[in-house]
Design a protein around this motif. Structure first.
Motif, mmCIF file in Angstrom:
data_model
loop_
_atom_site.group_PDB
_atom_site.id
_atom_site.type_symbol
_atom_site.label_atom_id
_atom_site.label_comp_id
_atom_site.label_asym_id
_atom_site.label_seq_id
_atom_site.Cartn_x
_atom_site.Cartn_y
_atom_site.Cartn_z
ATOM 1 N N PRO A 79 -7.856 15.837 31.887
ATOM 2 C CA PRO A 79 -7.331 16.780 30.887
ATOM 3 C C PRO A 79 -5.829 16.991 30.974
ATOM 4 C CG PRO A 79 -9.381 17.612 31.818
ATOM 5 C CD PRO A 79 -9.011 16.400 32.622
ATOM 6 N N SER A 80 -5.272 16.969 32.186
ATOM 7 C CA SER A 80 -3.837 17.218 32.337
ATOM 8 C C SER A 80 -2.991 16.113 31.709
ATOM 9 C CB SER A 80 -3.478 17.374 33.818
ATOM 10 O OG SER A 80 -3.877 16.237 34.553
ATOM 11 N N LEU A 81 -3.567 14.916 31.511
ATOM 12 C CA LEU A 81 -2.869 13.845 30.806
ATOM 13 C C LEU A 81 -3.202 13.857 29.315
ATOM 14 C CD1 LEU A 81 -3.113 10.843 33.312
ATOM 15 C CD2 LEU A 81 -1.279 12.515 33.039
ATOM 16 N N LEU A 82 -4.435 14.227 28.995
ATOM 17 C CA LEU A 82 -4.831 14.278 27.586
ATOM 18 C C LEU A 82 -4.055 15.341 26.811
ATOM 19 C CD1 LEU A 82 -8.726 13.836 27.716
ATOM 20 C CD2 LEU A 82 -7.010 12.193 26.928
ATOM 21 N N GLU A 83 -3.521 16.337 27.499
ATOM 22 C CA GLU A 83 -2.737 17.352 26.791
ATOM 23 C C GLU A 83 -1.431 16.767 26.256
ATOM 24 O OE1 GLU A 83 -0.543 19.448 30.669
ATOM 25 O OE2 GLU A 83 -2.324 20.361 29.778
ATOM 26 N N ASP A 84 -1.064 15.561 26.696
ATOM 27 C CA ASP A 84 0.121 14.874 26.188
ATOM 28 C C ASP A 84 -0.201 13.940 25.018
ATOM 29 O OD1 ASP A 84 1.753 16.062 28.071
ATOM 30 O OD2 ASP A 84 1.648 14.382 29.480
ATOM 31 N N ILE A 85 -1.459 13.901 24.612
ATOM 32 C CA ILE A 85 -1.911 12.971 23.581
ATOM 33 C C ILE A 85 -2.414 13.746 22.366
ATOM 34 C CG2 ILE A 85 -3.531 11.115 23.034
ATOM 35 C CD1 ILE A 85 -1.615 10.305 25.204
ATOM 36 N N VAL A 86 -1.921 13.402 21.204
ATOM 37 C CA VAL A 86 -2.478 13.935 19.964
ATOM 38 C C VAL A 86 -3.678 13.067 19.589
ATOM 39 C CG1 VAL A 86 -2.054 14.431 17.525
ATOM 40 C CG2 VAL A 86 -0.227 14.763 19.202
ATOM 41 N N LEU A 87 -4.825 13.691 19.377
ATOM 42 C CA LEU A 87 -6.004 12.915 18.981
ATOM 43 C C LEU A 87 -5.676 12.152 17.695
ATOM 44 C CD1 LEU A 87 -9.037 12.520 19.829
ATOM 45 C CD2 LEU A 87 -9.587 14.127 18.000
ATOM 46 N N PRO A 88 -5.906 10.822 17.666
ATOM 47 C CA PRO A 88 -5.588 10.047 16.464
ATOM 48 C C PRO A 88 -6.114 10.716 15.194
ATOM 49 C CG PRO A 88 -6.213 8.563 18.225
ATOM 50 C CD PRO A 88 -6.446 9.967 18.745
#
Length: 359
Positions: A119-128
């Motif tokens: 999750p700590s890396l996914l917070e840097d990703i906008v869901l396509p």
């Protein structure tokens, strides 16, 4: 292309996709609207290169710096492959490693981090954008994190789900073949991607390849059935979003918002997991033919499970294991496993079924 013999092919004993012939891939700028993406590409099984689609993601701005990852202080251990080259059917040795340790070693060792993104890396990703629609979010299976110093080479394979690949650092080059070349992609999984033996795989002689260079900031849709291999260059970081078309509410796609929301980060969603009970239920329902699951079809399905995790089949044999497994699925005790039996299984019973089969 006509050759006197398979060994006369210009690609014989060369890297996968080396000689072509090549066909073009459709490109667009940024993400298309969800309705366009699904109607014209996912439902049609057409690859799509989405140029600059991920450049608005915080990951594109920050992940070029190892120091940024150290500041993230990712606590969980992640799976790291001890080889950058993968050959289907050969189990690649792996170790469990913290991201901070990986950062100190990956530039000088043959290491490749491949893991469900924390999750700590996914917070840097906008869901396509096409996946943000309510009709689609319940189909999300996994967000997989790929990190290396480059020069990784995957096996020749197909994915277990629909796949949007986004690259944040470096370049990934994919070579793809339309699924019509062979009805069973497992036929190609033992190919050495650095030296393709056309004598052993003569059906590749007439194959057309699609070559796609996915640069940092680009995203690429890989349809589930397309045979492909991926090669990475330079310090390389990517994320793949796997989703299951069977779980998409197709009747509501037309009503999805046209534009994505840049505040919708990927850490806010549930990912079902390829080994999760919901995916297993759909896989078992797919085996129901002529009203029930046959012993042969279940045995073939179990064999694929063992192949996927590169585990040897029990000495007792697949047929004996499938016979016992059928009894677990037979909720009504009528010697037949029908659709209703599968639908009545609880998530825990499905989990227990998988554990029993692979134990």
């Amino acid at each position: 292309m006509s050759c006197a013999s398979p060994s006369d092919h210009p690609g014989h004993l060369k890297p996968f996709g080396h000689s072509g012939p090549f066909r073009s891939v459709t490109e667009c700028e940024g993400f298309p609207a969800a309705a366009d993406f699904f109607e014209n590409y996912v439902f049609a099984k057409r690859p799509l290169l989405m140029k600059n689609a991920a450049k608005s993601h915080p990951a594109f701005q920050h992940w070029g710096d190892d120091g940024y990852f150290r500041q993230k202080n990712v606590a969980q251990s992640m799976t790291v492959r001890m080889s950058k080259k993968e050959i289907g059917g050969v189990k690649t040795p792996t170790v469990s490693m913290k991201l901070d340790e990986f950062l100190g070693r990956y530039q000088t060792e043959e290491l490749y981090m491949v893991n469900q993104a924390p999750p700590s890396l996914l917070e840097d990703i906008v869901l396509p954008n096409p996946l943000q629609c309510d009709a689609v979010t319940s189909s999300l299976i996994e967000s997989r994190f790929w990190f290396s110093s480059g020069d990784t080479r995957s096996s020749v394979h197909t994915d277990d789900g629909e796949n949007i690949l986004c690259v944040y650092c470096g370049v990934k080059t994919l070579f793809l073949i339309h699924p019509s070349v062979h009805h069973d992609a497992r036929h190609y999984k033992s190919i050495d991607p650095d030296s393709v033996d056309y004598d052993k795989y003569p059906t590749l002689i007439g194959a057309e390849y699609t070559r796609v260079d996915v640069a940092a900031g680009d995203c690429f849709y890989v349809p589930i059935d397309w045979i492909h291999q991926a090669v990475s260059f330079d310090r390389n970081i990517a994320l793949t979003f796997f989703f299951d078309l069977r779980m998409v509410d197709k009747d509501r796609i037309a009503n999805c918002p046209t534009d994505g929301d840049f505040s919708v980060t990927a850490d806010h969603f549930e990912y079902l997991g390829f080994d999760g009970p919901k995916v297993l239920r759909y896989n078992l329902l797919d085996l129901v033919k002529d009203g029930s699951i046959s012993l042969d079809d279940l045995a073939a399905f179990i064999a694929k499970l063992f192949a996927k995790i590169k585990k040897e089949v029990p000495s007792a044999g697949i047929t004996e294991l499938a016979t016992s497994a059928l009894k677990l699925l037979d909720k009504n005790g009528n010697q037949l496993v029908k659709k209703d039996d599968i639908l009545q299984l609880t998530d825990q019973e499905l989990t227990n079924f998988r554990l029993f089969v692979l134990s």
